[in-house]
Design a protein around this motif. Structure first.
Motif, PDB file in Angstrom:
ATOM      1  N   ARG A 289      -3.700  -5.056  -6.933  1.00  0.00           N
ATOM      2  CA  ARG A 289      -3.500  -4.230  -5.743  1.00  0.00           C
ATOM      3  C   ARG A 289      -4.703  -3.341  -5.507  1.00  0.00           C
ATOM      4  N   ALA A 309       4.674  -6.666  -1.719  1.00  0.00           N
ATOM      5  CA  ALA A 309       5.394  -5.423  -1.431  1.00  0.00           C
ATOM      6  C   ALA A 309       4.540  -4.210  -1.789  1.00  0.00           C
ATOM      7  N   MET A 310       3.815  -4.294  -2.891  1.00  0.00           N
ATOM      8  CA  MET A 310       2.950  -3.181  -3.288  1.00  0.00           C
ATOM      9  C   MET A 310       1.831  -2.966  -2.258  1.00  0.00           C
ATOM     10  N   GLU A 313       3.408  -1.322   0.805  1.00  0.00           N
ATOM     11  CA  GLU A 313       3.685   0.091   0.539  1.00  0.00           C
ATOM     12  C   GLU A 313       2.410   0.920   0.629  1.00  0.00           C
ATOM     13  N   ALA A 314       1.320   0.373   0.055  1.00  0.00           N
ATOM     14  CA  ALA A 314       0.042   1.103   0.114  1.00  0.00           C
ATOM     15  C   ALA A 314      -0.447   1.216   1.548  1.00  0.00           C
ATOM     16  N   ALA A 316       1.386   1.218   4.269  1.00  0.00           N
ATOM     17  CA  ALA A 316       2.223   2.173   4.988  1.00  0.00           C
ATOM     18  C   ALA A 316       1.833   3.605   4.632  1.00  0.00           C
ATOM     19  N   GLY A 317       1.493   3.834   3.360  1.00  0.00           N
ATOM     20  CA  GLY A 317       1.070   5.154   2.941  1.00  0.00           C
ATOM     21  C   GLY A 317      -0.232   5.558   3.606  1.00  0.00           C
TER      22      GLY A 317
END
Length: 323
Positions: A289, A309-310, A313-314, A316-317
Motif C-alpha cells: 500500500r 480496500a486499504m 481507505e487511503a 478517501a482519507g
C-alpha cells in the motif's frame, strides 16, 4: 596469443604452487595436450618447471623461483584504480596502506600505463552508499576485520531486527560491503554460517585462540545463495494491478527493476486504453500500500481485496484531507 598464455601459465604456477595438467587446462580453457606443449616451451626457455609423479603429483616451479614480469597492460593497470575504494579502505583501517600500495603501483608502471591509470583515478569515482541514506556507523569494523583475517573467535552483543539484544560467540568467516552497509558472515562454534549487520554490533570482544576455517566455505558462493534466498523470503504475497500506459519506468523505480521487468514480461496484451494487468510479488499488504500509493492514479489494485480496500481507505482519507 601463445606468449600471453605462457605468461598466464607461469603466473598460475607461481601463485598456486603445484597444479595438475587438467587443472591448468581448465583454468586457461585449453586442452591438456596444449598444456603439455606449453610446459615444454617454458622448460626450453629456461623456466625451472618440474613434474611430480604419483596421485598427488603435478607441475610446480623450483622452490624460490619467481618471475618479475607482471604482464599488466595499460587497461589492466587502470582497472586496478577503479577497484580502490578509499571510503571502505578507511573504515577497515587500511587507508594509509591502500594509498601506499597505489603509489608503489604507479611508480612501478611504465609511462603510458601510469598516465592512463592516473586519468582513470581523476575521471571515475565509485560512491558506494545509495542516495538518501548515510553510511552505517561501524565502530567495531576494524576489530571485526582483524578477527576475520587472523581467524579469531569473537563474543558480541548484537541488536537483532525488532531491537532484541542477544549475546553471541561466533567464528567470523568474511566481510561483505553491500549498498554501503557492511555485513559479517560468521558461524557459532559447530554451527552454520549466518549474516550479521556490523552496524548492529553493540559490544565486541576478541577471544583467545584461533578457529579452523572450513575448507569448503567460499564467501562469494555463500553470499550469492544468501542474497537469492533473502529475496525469495522477502516476497510473501502477490498483488494484481492495472498499470497506466507508459508508467513502467515509474513502477520499476517504485517496486524494483527486476521485479517489475519479470512481471511485465509475464503480462498479457494491453487493453484498448493501453492499461496492462500484471501480477507483482509484494512483501506485505501494508508495504505494498505504501509503495503503490506513490503511483497515484497510474495504478489500480485489483487483488487481493484486502489491499484494494486499504488503497480505497487511503484515497478517501486523502480526499477528506484536501477537499
Amino acid at each position: 596469443m601463445r606468449a600471453s598464455r605462457l605468461l598466464s601459465l607461469l603466473l598460475l604456477l607461481q601463485t598456486r604452487g603445484r597444479m595438475t595438467a587438467p587443472e591448468i587446462a581448465a583454468e586457461l580453457e585449453v586442452s591438456v595436450r596444449t598444456v603439455y606443449r606449453d610446459i615444454e616451451a617454458l622448460s626450453a626457455a629456461g623456466v625451472p618447471v618440474y613434474a611430480d609423479r604419483g596421485p598427488a603429483g603435478g607441475y610446480r616451479l623450483l622452490d624460490g623461483y619467481r618471475t618479475r614480469l607482471n604482464g599488466l597492460t595499460a587497461e589492466e593497470a587502470s582497472s586496478l584504480f577503479l577497484a580502490g575504494l578509499p571510503g571502505p579502505a578507511a573504515e577497515l583501517g587500511l587507508a594509509e596502506v591502500a594509498a601506499n600500495a597505489e603509489l608503489k603501483l604507479l611508480a612501478a608502471l611504465p609511462p603510458e600505463p601510469r598516465s592512463q591509470a592516473a586519468r582513470m583515478r581523476e575521471r571515475f569515482l565509485l560512491d558506494v552508499p545509495s542516495w538518501y541514506r548515510s553510511a552505517d556507523d561501524v565502530p567495531h569494523l576494524t576489530e571485526v576485520a582483524e578477527a576475520v583475517w587472523d581467524q579469531r573467535p569473537l563474543r558480541m552483543t548484537y541488536r537483532r531486527w525488532g531491537r532484541e539484544v542477544v549475546d553471541r560467540v561466533i567464528h567470523p568467516y568474511g566481510l561483505v560491503l553491500k549498498g554501503g552497509s557492511w555485513y559479517l558472515v560468521a558461524a557459532p562454534p559447530g554451527g552454520s554460517p549466518r549474516t550479521y549487520r556490523v552496524a548492529r554490533i553493540l559490544t565486541l570482544e576478541t577471544l583467545p585462540g584461533r578457529f579452523t576455517r572450513p575448507e569448503d566455505f567460499e564467501l562469494a558462493t555463500f553470499w550469492a545463495k544468501y542474497a537469492k534466498e533473502f529475496r525469495e523470503r522477502m516476497y510473501t504475497a502477490e498483488a494484481v494491478i492495472r498499470l497506466a500506459p507508459g508508467r513502467g519506468d515509474l513502477l520499476a523505480y517504485t517496486m524494483g527493476a527486476d521485479v517489475v521487468a519479470a512481471a511485465l514480461a509475464a503480462a498479457g496484451e494491453p487493453d484498448p486504453e493501453g492499461w496492462v494487468t500484471l501480477t507483482l510479488p509484494i512483501e506485505s499488504l501494508t508495504h505494498a500500500r505504501w509503495l503503490l500509493l506513490r503511483m497515484g492514479t497510474d495504478v489500480e489494485v485489483l487483488e487481493p481485496p484486502e489491499l484494494r480496500a486499504m488503497m480505497a481507505e487511503a484515497a478517501a482519507g486523502l480526499a477528506k484531507l484536501y477537499c
